[in-house]
Design a protein around this motif. Structure first.
Motif, PDB file in Angstrom:
ATOM      1  N   ALA A   8      -8.555  -3.477   2.173  1.00 45.40           N
ATOM      2  CA  ALA A   8      -7.412  -2.644   2.804  1.00 45.40           C
ATOM      3  C   ALA A   8      -7.513  -2.670   4.311  1.00 45.40           C
ATOM      4  O   ALA A   8      -6.416  -3.264   4.834  1.00 45.40           O
ATOM      5  CB  ALA A   8      -7.341  -1.783   1.316  1.00 45.40           C
ATOM      6  N   PHE A  17       0.871  -0.919  -0.015  1.00 50.61           N
ATOM      7  CA  PHE A  17      -0.126  -0.009  -0.297  1.00 50.61           C
ATOM      8  C   PHE A  17       1.680   1.514  -0.047  1.00 50.61           C
ATOM      9  O   PHE A  17       1.985   1.660   0.451  1.00 50.61           O
ATOM     10  CB  PHE A  17      -1.662   0.044   1.560  1.00 50.61           C
ATOM     11  CG  PHE A  17      -2.032  -1.123   0.979  1.00 50.61           C
ATOM     12  CD1 PHE A  17      -1.541  -2.682   1.723  1.00 50.61           C
ATOM     13  CD2 PHE A  17      -3.211  -0.778   0.728  1.00 50.61           C
ATOM     14  CE1 PHE A  17      -2.252  -3.695   1.509  1.00 50.61           C
ATOM     15  CE2 PHE A  17      -4.319  -1.953   0.403  1.00 50.61           C
ATOM     16  CZ  PHE A  17      -3.361  -3.577   1.291  1.00 50.61           C
ATOM     17  N   ARG A  59      -4.847   6.557   1.812  1.00 54.67           N
ATOM     18  CA  ARG A  59      -4.382   5.032   1.864  1.00 54.67           C
ATOM     19  C   ARG A  59      -4.664   4.086   0.260  1.00 54.67           C
ATOM     20  O   ARG A  59      -6.004   4.412   0.500  1.00 54.67           O
ATOM     21  CB  ARG A  59      -3.860   4.286   2.623  1.00 54.67           C
ATOM     22  CG  ARG A  59      -3.074   3.445   2.597  1.00 54.67           C
ATOM     23  CD  ARG A  59      -3.573   2.340   3.902  1.00 54.67           C
ATOM     24  NE  ARG A  59      -4.449   1.708   4.729  1.00 54.67           N
ATOM     25  CZ  ARG A  59      -5.603   1.585   5.213  1.00 54.67           C
ATOM     26  NH1 ARG A  59      -4.512   0.855   5.822  1.00 54.67           N
ATOM     27  NH2 ARG A  59      -6.345   1.063   4.864  1.00 54.67           N
ATOM     28  N   GLU A  60      -3.938   4.010   0.222  1.00 54.11           N
ATOM     29  CA  GLU A  60      -4.407   3.089  -1.630  1.00 54.11           C
ATOM     30  C   GLU A  60      -3.251   1.866  -1.715  1.00 54.11           C
ATOM     31  O   GLU A  60      -2.643   1.919  -1.300  1.00 54.11           O
ATOM     32  CB  GLU A  60      -4.279   4.269  -2.799  1.00 54.11           C
ATOM     33  CG  GLU A  60      -2.912   4.465  -3.190  1.00 54.11           C
ATOM     34  CD  GLU A  60      -2.977   5.715  -4.158  1.00 54.11           C
ATOM     35  OE1 GLU A  60      -4.097   5.493  -4.885  1.00 54.11           O
ATOM     36  OE2 GLU A  60      -2.351   6.331  -4.418  1.00 54.11           O
ATOM     37  N   GLY A  61      -4.118   0.797  -1.922  1.00 46.27           N
ATOM     38  CA  GLY A  61      -3.836  -0.312  -2.771  1.00 46.27           C
ATOM     39  C   GLY A  61      -3.163  -0.553  -3.592  1.00 46.27           C
ATOM     40  O   GLY A  61      -3.395   0.438  -4.985  1.00 46.27           O
TER      41      GLY A  61
END
Length: 121
Positions: free
Chosen positions: A105, A36, A44-46
């Motif tokens: 996530a 991530f 936050r991003e995968g």
């Protein structure tokens, strides 16, 4: 307590490459693993993930063709090979492990402290 540790971040010029590494205090082949990232002021991003026992990888559209997640179960390591880096890839990158099957996530239980990746233009 499972501990996860990332390494390999740094400063690189646009178009360059870095390889991030992730080590853990337990055997990672029993966990789903994800990378991530979080940039300043952003959610936050995968980035990429792999399920236990499955060689298939899953990557976000914004890194497809540039980033590759991989496992080395012998060395108990997970990697994120990042090529053709762009300034917008600048972020803190986190490795996370999930004992839960097919986690979202938010369901990854174990997180590293993060490693900074900075891409200069």
């Amino acid at each position: 307590q499972v501990q996860v540790v990332e390494s390999g971040g740094g400063l690189v010029q646009s178009g360059g490459s870095l390889r991030l590494s992730c080590a853990a205090s337990v055997s990672l082949d029993g966990y789903d693993i994800g990378w991530f990232r979080q940039a300043p002021g952003k959610e936050r991003e995968g980035v990429a993930m792999m399920r236990r026992g499955d060689p298939a990888t899953h990557s976000a559209d914004f890194v497809k063709g540039r980033f590759t997640i991989s496992r080395d179960n012998v060395r108990n390591m997970v990697y994120l090979q990042m090529n053709s880096l762009k300034p917008e890839d600048t972020a803190v990158y986190y490795c996370a492990a999930a004992q839960r099957l097919a986690p979202t996530a938010d369901e990854y239980e174990y997180w590293g402290q993060g490693t900074q990746v900075t891409v200069s233009s």
